[in-house]
Design an enzyme around this catalytic site. Structure first.
Site, mmCIF file in Angstrom:
data_model
loop_
_atom_site.group_PDB
_atom_site.id
_atom_site.type_symbol
_atom_site.label_atom_id
_atom_site.label_comp_id
_atom_site.label_asym_id
_atom_site.label_seq_id
_atom_site.Cartn_x
_atom_site.Cartn_y
_atom_site.Cartn_z
ATOM 1 N N SER A 1 0.822 -1.207 0.000
ATOM 2 C CA SER A 1 0.000 0.000 0.000
ATOM 3 C C SER A 1 0.864 1.268 0.000
ATOM 4 O O SER A 1 1.615 1.511 -0.928
ATOM 5 C CB SER A 1 -0.949 -0.052 1.199
ATOM 6 O OG SER A 1 -1.887 0.984 1.179
ATOM 7 N N ASP B 1 10.561 4.964 -9.528
ATOM 8 C CA ASP B 1 10.148 5.572 -10.795
ATOM 9 C C ASP B 1 10.877 6.877 -11.063
ATOM 10 O O ASP B 1 11.123 7.239 -12.225
ATOM 11 C CB ASP B 1 8.640 5.834 -10.788
ATOM 12 C CG ASP B 1 7.825 4.567 -11.043
ATOM 13 O OD1 ASP B 1 8.441 3.499 -11.243
ATOM 14 O OD2 ASP B 1 6.580 4.647 -11.043
ATOM 15 N N LYS C 1 -0.331 -4.173 -3.581
ATOM 16 C CA LYS C 1 -1.662 -3.619 -3.275
ATOM 17 C C LYS C 1 -1.773 -2.261 -3.946
ATOM 18 O O LYS C 1 -1.232 -1.273 -3.462
ATOM 19 C CB LYS C 1 -1.884 -3.495 -1.780
ATOM 20 C CG LYS C 1 -3.272 -2.968 -1.417
ATOM 21 C CD LYS C 1 -3.459 -2.914 0.093
ATOM 22 C CE LYS C 1 -4.858 -2.422 0.460
ATOM 23 N NZ LYS C 1 -5.020 -0.970 0.187
#
Length: 554
Positions: free
Chosen positions: A291, A302, A316
Site C-alpha cells: 500500500s 520511478d 496492493k
C-alpha cells in the site's frame, strides 16, 4: 398505433447501451434486496430457533463484502474504534503487547512499550496477569484481557500479576493514556556514515517524525540513508507523498488516484521544497511491504531517486475510503486504484466477481512495460520488483518452534524471563552477545523440557513412503527407507548445535527488547541482517549505485 410502436422501437435502438445496462443493474439490485428481505422475514418468523439479527444479517454482509476484495470491510458501531486505531495508530490503554503462555495457560505480558503506563508501572516480560480490578483473568483469552486493559484515557484500574522469576504476587495501579503506536521505532547512524531509519506504518503525522529523524541523521553526519519499509503494511497516502517529497523536488506528481466517481479522483503532487535530492538512498522492502509503502518505494524507484533492495513487494494498488453508515457504523470501501509516477498500477491480484467470485494473480507475462524518469524499464502488476533482489536468511524449523506459541514447554520465554531476573543491566544493543556458556545453559533447558517439534525432513519422508507404497515400490526399497529414517531420527541436541547461530539471534533480540524496547531489538538485529548488509555494500560502491539507477551507462 403502429406508428407509435415503431417510434418506440426506433428510440430504444438509438438509446445508449449503458443506459439500458444501468437500468438492468439497478433492477437486479432492487429485486435481490427484496428477495433478501423476504427470506429473512420468513426465517425470523418460522425458523426452528430464535435468530440473532446482528449475527445472521452481519454474516450476510460479511459474505457479500468478501466476494469483492479483502479490503472492503464493514465496521458496526462497536467495532468502529478498531478502524480508527488502524488509521491513526492511536488507542487508550497501557501500551504493552500481551500473549498467551501455552505452558501456564495464562495471558502474560510480552513487551511493554517504552515510556508507556505498563513500563512506568514496572510490568515486565513474562508477568502473569491474574486480575484486572475485580475481574479474574486466569481463565480468559488474549482478546478478553486486552479489552479490559483498554478503556477511556485517564481511567485507572488495579492489576494483579505474578512474577514467575520470584513467584511473588504484586498489585499495581495503572492509569490508561492515549497510546500512539510507534510508527518510527528506531533510527540511528551505522558505521559512522550510514543513516538507518525504520518505519513500520503510515499512520497520522508519521511523515513529521520521519522528517525530524532524517534531519537529525544529517546533523549526526549521515552521508547515505537506508530506509527500511519491510513489513510495513501501509496506511495514509498523504503521509507517503509527504515522505517522498523530502527527497524529490516540488511540483512532481507522485500518485494519481482513479476510480469510477470523479470525486474520488485525485493527483497528489509534492508541495514543498525537499530536504535532500542527492544523498544516496537504499529502500529495503519485502513481501509484506504494501500500500502506502509501495507508493513510497515505487515512486522513489520511478523517479530514479533510490535503489530498491530486498524481495518483491505485496502488490496492493487499491485505495480505500471510509464511508459513514447508518447507526454509527463505517464501511472501509475500495473506491479506486492508484498509479505511481511512471503511470503503472502495481496491483498483483485481480478480484473477479462473476460466478461466485475468485482471485487471479497477474502473471508476469501479462504485465506491461513502463519507464522511470531516466528510462529504466519497470513493470506494473505484481508489486514493486527490487533493483537488487536479496532473499533474507530463512529461519530454521527448530528456531521457529522455539520462538512461537506452538511450543507448549515455553522454554525460550522461560529462559529469557530468568535471564532478565539475573541481570539488572546488559550491554548496549549493538554490543550485546550471549556467551557460549549462556547458550549451553539454554540448550540444557531445552533438552530437560522434553521440547519437541515437527521436522520437515520427517514429513517429506512420510509422504514419500506413502507415495512409494501407492506406486508399488516400497517393498523393494524398504531397507533404504529404514536406513534413511534412522539417519533422520529426531536429535534435538544435534539440531540445537547445528542451528546455534540463528537461535542465539532470537534469544538476543528477545533479551535486548526487555531492556531497550523495540528500538534496541532493531538496532541489535542489524548486526545479522543480510539485506541491510547488502544495502551497505551498494551505498559504499558509488559506481554500482549510479549504475543501478541508470546514471552510468555500460
Amino acid at each position: 398505433m403502429k406508428q407509435i410502436i415503431a417510434f418506440l422501437f426506433a428510440l430504444l435502438a438509438v438509446l445508449p447501451a449503458g443506459a439500458q445496462t444501468d437500468h438492468d443493474r439497478h433492477f437486479d439490485a432492487s429485486k435481490n434486496m427484496e428477495i433478501f428481505t423476504d427470506i429473512y422475514k420468513y426465517l425470523d418468523l418460522m425458523y426452528v430457533d430464535t435468530l440473532d439479527a446482528n449475527e445472521v444479517i452481519g454474516n450476510g454482509i460479511t459474505a457479500m463484502l468478501k466476494s469483492l476484495d479483502p479490503y472492503t470491510v464493514y465496521y458496526p458501531e462497536n467495532d468502529v474504534k478498531n478502524l480508527k486505531t488502524m488509521l491513526t495508530g492511536k488507542y487508550a490503554g497501557v501500551g504493552s503487547l500481551i500473549r498467551y503462555n501455552q505452558q501456564l495457560q495464562r495471558v502474560v505480558i510480552d513487551e511493554p512499550y517504552e515510556g508507556m503506563p505498563a513500563a512506568e508501572a514496572g510490568l515486565k516480560k513474562g508477568d502473569i496477569i491474574l486480575s484486572i480490578d475485580d475481574t479474574t483473568m486466569t481463565d480468559k483469552d488474549v482478546s478478553y484481557v486486552s479489552s479490559h486493559l483498554r478503556g477511556e484515557a485517564g481511567s485507572s484500574f488495579v492489576i494483579r500479576i505474578k512474577r514467575p522469576s520470584t513467584g511473588k504476587v504484586m498489585k499495581m495501579k495503572i492509569t490508561r493514556r492515549a497510546i500512539q503506536m510507534p510508527s518510527l521505532p528506531y533510527y540511528g547512524i551505522v558505521n559512522d556514515h550510514i543513516g538507518y531509519l525504520s518505519l513500520t506504518s503510515f499512520t497520522e503525522n508519521c511523515s513529521k517524525d520521519v522528517r525530524r529523524a532524517f534531519i537529525d541523521l544529517k546533523k549526526q553526519g549521515a552521508k547515505a540513508l537506508v530506509f527500511d519499509l519491510r513489513n510495513n503494511g501501509g496506511g495514509s497516502v498523504q503521509e507517503a507523498v509527504n515522505i517522498v517529497n523530502m527527497f524529490v523536488p516540488k511540483g512532481i506528481s507522485i500518485v494519481k488516484i482513479k476510480g469510477r466517481l470523479d470525486r474520488v479522483n485525485r493527483d497528489y503532487k509534492t508541495t514543498v521544497e525537499p530536504i535532500d535530492t542527492v544523498m544516496p538512498i537504499v529502500v529495503l522492502v519485502n513481501e509484506n511491504t504494501a500500500s502506502a509503502s509501495e507508493i513510497t518505494s515505487g515512486s522513489l524507484q520511478d523517479l530514479d531517486r533510490a535503489v530498491i533492495l530486498g524481495t518483491r513487494t505485496f502488490g496492493k494498488g487499491l485505495v480505500q475510503t471510509p464511508v459513514d453508515i447508518v447507526y454509527n457504523g463505517q464501511l472501509k470501501l475500495t473506491t479506486a486504484k492508484y498509479y505511481i509516477p511512471s503511470g503503472r498500477c502495481i496491483q498483483a491480484i485481480n478480484y473477479k466477481h462473476a460466478h461466485g467470485g475468485y482471485v487471479e494473480h497477474v502473471a508476469d507475462s501479462l504485465t506491461h512495460v513502463f519507464h522511470t524518469a531516466d528510462g529504466r524499464e519497470v513493470r506494473d502488476g505484481g508489486g514493486i520488483k527490487p533493483d537488487v533482489e536479496v532473499e533474507p536468511d530463512s529461519l530454521p524449523n527448530i528456531a521457529y518452534y522455539l520462538a512461537s506459541a506452538r511450543d507448549s514447554s515455553e522454554v525460550m520465554l522461560n529462559y529469557v524471563v530468568d535471564y532478565i531476573a539475573k541481570h539488572p543491566t546488559i550491554a548496549q544493543p549493538k554490543n550485546f552477545v550471549l556467551s557460549d556458556a549462556d547458550y549451553a545453559d539454554f540448550k540444557a533447558r531445552v533438552l530437560k523440557s522434553n521440547f519437541k517439534y515437527d521436522r520437515e525432513t520427517e514429513k517429506y519422508l512420510k509422504d514419500l513412503v506413502k507415495l512409494a507404497k501407492f506406486e508399488g515400490y516400497y517393498d523393494d526399497a524398504k531397507p533404504e527407507f529404514d536406513a534413511l529414517q534412522e539417519k533422520l531420527k529426531h536429535n534435538v541436541a544435534k539440531d540445537l548445535d547445528f542451528n546455534k547461530g540463528k537461535i542465539k539471534q532470537l534469544l538476543e533480540a528477545d533479551i535486548v527488547a526487555a531492556y531497550y524496547y523495540q528500538k534496541g531489538a532493531i538496532e541489535q538485529g542489524l548486526r545479522y541482517d543480510k539485506q541491510f548488509q547488502e544495502a551497505e555494500k551498494v551505498i559504499d560502491d558509488s559506481a554500482r549505485y549510479k549504475k543501478l539507477l541508470g546514471k552510468l551507462k555500460n
